[in-house]
Scaffold this motif. Structure first.
Motif, mmCIF file in Angstrom:
data_model
loop_
_atom_site.group_PDB
_atom_site.id
_atom_site.type_symbol
_atom_site.label_atom_id
_atom_site.label_comp_id
_atom_site.label_asym_id
_atom_site.label_seq_id
_atom_site.Cartn_x
_atom_site.Cartn_y
_atom_site.Cartn_z
ATOM 1 N N GLU A 125 0.672 -1.090 0.048
ATOM 2 C CA GLU A 125 0.015 0.058 -0.134
ATOM 3 C C GLU A 125 0.780 1.106 -0.204
ATOM 4 N N LEU A 126 1.604 1.344 0.896
ATOM 5 C CA LEU A 126 2.586 2.503 1.432
ATOM 6 C C LEU A 126 3.574 2.984 -0.224
ATOM 7 N N TRP A 127 3.974 1.320 -0.518
ATOM 8 C CA TRP A 127 5.035 1.400 -2.300
ATOM 9 C C TRP A 127 4.628 1.979 -3.387
ATOM 10 N N THR A 128 2.574 1.337 -3.550
ATOM 11 C CA THR A 128 1.371 2.177 -4.564
ATOM 12 C C THR A 128 1.491 3.865 -4.318
ATOM 13 N N ALA A 129 1.200 4.257 -3.318
ATOM 14 C CA ALA A 129 1.375 5.061 -2.920
ATOM 15 C C ALA A 129 2.991 5.809 -3.535
ATOM 16 N N LYS A 130 3.609 5.820 -2.789
ATOM 17 C CA LYS A 130 5.266 6.602 -3.211
ATOM 18 C C LYS A 130 5.400 6.425 -4.428
ATOM 19 N N THR A 131 5.346 5.622 -4.986
ATOM 20 C CA THR A 131 5.329 5.219 -7.077
ATOM 21 C C THR A 131 4.932 6.706 -7.533
ATOM 22 N N ALA A 132 3.543 7.330 -7.151
ATOM 23 C CA ALA A 132 2.746 7.875 -7.726
ATOM 24 C C ALA A 132 3.698 9.368 -7.199
ATOM 25 N N GLU A 133 3.511 9.153 -5.967
ATOM 26 C CA GLU A 133 4.583 11.167 -5.513
ATOM 27 C C GLU A 133 5.870 10.866 -5.818
#
Length: 325
Positions: free
Chosen positions: A269-277
């Motif tokens: 979950e954190l990875w998906t958000a961080k990739t977009a950011e």
């Protein structure tokens, strides 16, 4: 009176012993090369929170981020020897010691991140985990590390021919060296922490990594051309020293395994958000991001597979991965 005094002393001593037992805690050290707040760091922290909660505070995890304990090659040896108990590390550096890790490190072995999840969450993932035990490690979980692509300071890469003559830092792995060579570029294995200065001083032209690493290490400042060839979707592995794991009671072993499994969902979950950011950050500061013709890159990988998948065991593992739908 003496009797009563001695009795109270006995009660006090017993209370102190009970307090000491209740507050006793084993602190486990874990290493990560990435900075505080990075999804893998936060995934291990979450694992530690769950372990502490589920063991009633008997165990806790202290995460040493930002390569405080050394680069990945160093910390792998530390966890194998028992200097530290836990380590989050890329699977590529294990290619020489755990041959099963060669397969998920192969370029274009996974069709997508969803495909990688299905493979690593299933029987194939269990098979790869089991292969760590003979080298003194227990693989607790596989974390996301997204798709890795090439970036450099010279030019956009849109086709294989654009790779020719460029010098790229790669993970310290023969597969990554041979992959880069097959694409006509020059590979320079080096620790992650040396990449920025090496691009800045033109020792190399670029590197290959995912968006969060490109962002958090500020590589976009020295290599603005990010080309989405997405050659590997290489999971990371969270390992524990086997001797330390074996000392746990069966009940605590089950707690550790379940906590690691539960931390995977959080980390993804954190990875998906961080990739977009991170992609948005790179674009905002002027990085040039382009698509590539992936089929050209895929076609160039045949010699890499021929060299690194020499036996029937690994060939079957490759076929099994490709068969997962």
């Amino acid at each position: 009176m003496l009797h009563i005094t001695e009795l109270w002393k006995g009660v006090a001593l017993a209370s102190m012993l009970m307090l000491g037992t209740a507050s006793a805690q084993t602190v486990l050290k874990s290493s990560d090369t990435h900075p505080d707040g990075y999804p893998t760091v936060e995934g291990v922290k979450y694992f530690g929170e769950l372990v502490k909660e589920r063991t009633g505070g008997r165990y806790s995890v202290e995460v040493y981020h930002s390569a405080q304990l050394g680069e990945e090659k160093d910390t792998i040896e530390q966890v194998r020897s028992g200097v530290i108990e836990l380590n989050r590390v890329s699977m590529a550096p294990f290619n020489g010691t755990v041959k099963e890790t060669i397969v998920p490190a192969l370029p274009y072995i996974f069709r997508s991140e969803d495909h990688m999840h299905k493979v690593m969450d299933g029987p194939i993932g269990d098979q790869i985990k089991a292969a760590f035990e003979p080298v003194g490690l227990v693989a607790l979980a596989f974390y996301d590390a997204g798709a890795r692509s090439f970036y450099n300071s010279k030019r956009p890469i849109k086709k294989v021919e654009d790779m020719k003559g460029l010098k790229f830092r790669v993970i310290q792995s023969d597969i990554f060296v041979d992959m880069t060579t097959a694409l006509g570029a020059n590979a320079t294995p080096m620790p992650y922490g040396e990449v920025y200065s090496s691009i800045e001083t033109t020792v190399i032209d670029g590197a290959e990594n995912n968006f969060p690493s490109y962002d958090t290490a500020k590589h976009y400042e020295v290599a603005k051309y990010y080309s989405m060839d997405e050659h590997t979707i290489l999971p990371e592995v969270f390992v524990m020293n086997k001797a330390a794991f074996d000392k746990l009671t069966p009940e605590d072993q089950a707690i550790f395994r379940q906590a690691a499994k539960d931390s995977v969902a959080k980390q993804r979950e954190l990875w998906t958000a961080k990739t977009a950011e991170s992609r948005a950050t790179a674009e905002k500061v002027g990085a040039e991001i382009n698509e590539v013709d992936k089929q050209d890159f895929i076609d160039a990988m045949k010699p890499v597979y021929d060299k690194h998948i020499p036996d029937e065991v690994l060939k079957k593992l490759v076929d099994d991965v490709r068969a997962v739908q």
